[in-house]
Design a protein around this motif. Structure first.
Motif, mmCIF file in Angstrom:
data_model
loop_
_atom_site.group_PDB
_atom_site.id
_atom_site.type_symbol
_atom_site.label_atom_id
_atom_site.label_comp_id
_atom_site.label_asym_id
_atom_site.label_seq_id
_atom_site.Cartn_x
_atom_site.Cartn_y
_atom_site.Cartn_z
ATOM 1 N N ARG A 1 0.843 -1.196 0.000
ATOM 2 C CA ARG A 1 0.000 0.000 0.000
ATOM 3 C C ARG A 1 0.874 1.239 0.000
ATOM 4 O O ARG A 1 1.924 1.276 0.654
ATOM 5 N N GLY A 2 0.455 2.254 -0.727
ATOM 6 C CA GLY A 2 1.193 3.506 -0.761
ATOM 7 C C GLY A 2 2.095 3.646 -1.974
ATOM 8 O O GLY A 2 2.526 4.743 -2.306
ATOM 9 N N VAL A 3 2.373 2.533 -2.637
ATOM 10 C CA VAL A 3 3.182 2.577 -3.860
ATOM 11 C C VAL A 3 2.339 3.237 -4.954
ATOM 12 O O VAL A 3 1.138 3.004 -5.042
ATOM 13 N N THR A 4 2.945 4.079 -5.772
ATOM 14 C CA THR A 4 2.151 4.720 -6.824
ATOM 15 C C THR A 4 1.836 3.719 -7.942
ATOM 16 O O THR A 4 2.536 2.716 -8.120
ATOM 17 N N LEU A 5 0.797 4.044 -8.694
ATOM 18 C CA LEU A 5 0.452 3.190 -9.834
ATOM 19 C C LEU A 5 1.590 3.164 -10.849
ATOM 20 O O LEU A 5 1.804 2.158 -11.518
ATOM 21 N N LEU A 6 2.338 4.266 -10.956
ATOM 22 C CA LEU A 6 3.468 4.307 -11.885
ATOM 23 C C LEU A 6 4.540 3.304 -11.460
ATOM 24 O O LEU A 6 5.077 2.558 -12.289
ATOM 25 N N GLU A 7 4.825 3.251 -10.161
ATOM 26 C CA GLU A 7 5.805 2.288 -9.660
ATOM 27 C C GLU A 7 5.296 0.855 -9.847
ATOM 28 O O GLU A 7 6.060 -0.044 -10.216
ATOM 29 N N ALA A 8 4.015 0.652 -9.601
ATOM 30 C CA ALA A 8 3.434 -0.684 -9.778
ATOM 31 C C ALA A 8 3.502 -1.096 -11.245
ATOM 32 O O ALA A 8 3.775 -2.260 -11.558
ATOM 33 N N ALA A 9 3.260 -0.144 -12.152
ATOM 34 C CA ALA A 9 3.324 -0.445 -13.592
ATOM 35 C C ALA A 9 4.731 -0.882 -13.976
ATOM 36 O O ALA A 9 4.907 -1.851 -14.718
ATOM 37 N N ARG A 10 5.711 -0.178 -13.467
ATOM 38 C CA ARG A 10 7.105 -0.545 -13.777
ATOM 39 C C ARG A 10 7.403 -1.944 -13.273
ATOM 40 O O ARG A 10 8.044 -2.732 -13.953
ATOM 41 N N LYS A 11 6.918 -2.261 -12.086
ATOM 42 C CA LYS A 11 7.138 -3.597 -11.537
ATOM 43 C C LYS A 11 6.465 -4.662 -12.403
ATOM 44 O O LYS A 11 6.984 -5.759 -12.556
ATOM 45 N N ALA A 12 5.320 -4.311 -12.983
ATOM 46 C CA ALA A 12 4.582 -5.256 -13.829
ATOM 47 C C ALA A 12 5.124 -5.308 -15.254
ATOM 48 O O ALA A 12 4.672 -6.114 -16.058
ATOM 49 N N ILE B 1 -11.498 13.501 -13.232
ATOM 50 C CA ILE B 1 -11.585 12.722 -11.994
ATOM 51 C C ILE B 1 -12.922 11.992 -11.927
ATOM 52 O O ILE B 1 -12.985 10.818 -11.583
ATOM 53 N N GLY B 2 -13.983 12.686 -12.303
ATOM 54 C CA GLY B 2 -15.318 12.089 -12.265
ATOM 55 C C GLY B 2 -15.491 10.971 -13.276
ATOM 56 O O GLY B 2 -16.403 10.158 -13.160
ATOM 57 N N GLN B 3 -14.613 10.930 -14.265
ATOM 58 C CA GLN B 3 -14.675 9.873 -15.282
ATOM 59 C C GLN B 3 -13.680 8.753 -14.971
ATOM 60 O O GLN B 3 -13.390 7.932 -15.829
ATOM 61 N N GLY B 4 -13.141 8.780 -13.763
ATOM 62 C CA GLY B 4 -12.242 7.716 -13.340
ATOM 63 C C GLY B 4 -10.785 7.952 -13.681
ATOM 64 O O GLY B 4 -9.951 7.076 -13.479
ATOM 65 N N GLN B 5 -10.455 9.127 -14.229
ATOM 66 C CA GLN B 5 -9.052 9.385 -14.554
ATOM 67 C C GLN B 5 -8.235 9.596 -13.286
ATOM 68 O O GLN B 5 -8.715 10.180 -12.314
ATOM 69 N N ARG B 6 -7.005 9.138 -13.327
ATOM 70 C CA ARG B 6 -6.031 9.390 -12.271
ATOM 71 C C ARG B 6 -4.668 9.570 -12.910
ATOM 72 O O ARG B 6 -4.437 9.130 -14.033
ATOM 73 N N LEU B 7 -3.788 10.230 -12.172
ATOM 74 C CA LEU B 7 -2.402 10.337 -12.607
ATOM 75 C C LEU B 7 -1.648 9.175 -11.962
ATOM 76 O O LEU B 7 -1.596 9.072 -10.729
ATOM 77 N N ALA B 8 -1.059 8.333 -12.786
ATOM 78 C CA ALA B 8 -0.380 7.146 -12.264
ATOM 79 C C ALA B 8 0.764 7.521 -11.331
ATOM 80 O O ALA B 8 1.079 6.773 -10.407
ATOM 81 N N CYS B 9 1.353 8.679 -11.540
ATOM 82 C CA CYS B 9 2.486 9.080 -10.688
ATOM 83 C C CYS B 9 2.026 9.611 -9.334
ATOM 84 O O CYS B 9 2.845 9.760 -8.433
ATOM 85 N N GLN B 10 0.736 9.891 -9.191
ATOM 86 C CA GLN B 10 0.221 10.453 -7.949
ATOM 87 C C GLN B 10 -0.698 9.501 -7.197
ATOM 88 O O GLN B 10 -0.782 9.554 -5.968
#
Ligand code: FES
Length: 122
Positions: A22-33, A77-86
């Motif tokens: 928990r707490g890892v950014t989606l960008l970091e998770a993407a790199r791991k994947a 944001i309301g359409q489900g967008q997020r910044l993977a780095c945040q």
């Protein structure tokens, strides 16, 4: 669902996954994947190139957006967008990664060539 052993993040459309804390950014998770998400600002919420979308039913899988992320994405944001780095992982979540524009153009050309709609690729 929050797991003590880490959260599973699935990246679509490739279906690649990573188990992260928990707490890892989606960008970091993407790199791991092994998933490439474009960035230009080094993960400082400046370039907006790392936009991904998350289904509303999965919203609890990431921490709520910060005020800075809300400001950057506006109505997205309301359409489900997020910044993977945040966006920080907070549970199991499926993330939709938009196709790279160059790859999309190549894919469309190849599909057209396979259908016989184009004689030459370029
Ligand atoms: S990497 Fe630039 S906004 Fe996320």
């Amino acid at each position: 669902m929050i797991s003590q052993k880490g959260s599973t993040v699935v990246f679509q459309p490739e279906g690649r996954r990573a188990v992260v804390n928990r707490g890892v950014t989606l960008l970091e998770a993407a790199r791991k994947a092994g998933v490439t998400i474009a960035t230009r600002c080094g993960g400082k919420a400046g370039c907006l190139m790392c936009k991904v979308t998350i289904d509303p039913e999965q919203a609890e899988g990431v921490r709520p957006p910060s005020e800075a992320e809300r400001r950057k994405l506006g109505s997205g944001i309301g359409q489900g967008q997020r910044l993977a780095c945040q966006a920080a992982v907070w549970g199991d979540v499926t993330v939709n990664v938009p196709e790279d524009p160059f790859k999309a153009a190549v894919r469309r050309k190849l599909e057209a060539a396979r259908r016989g709609e184009e004689d030459e690729l370029w």
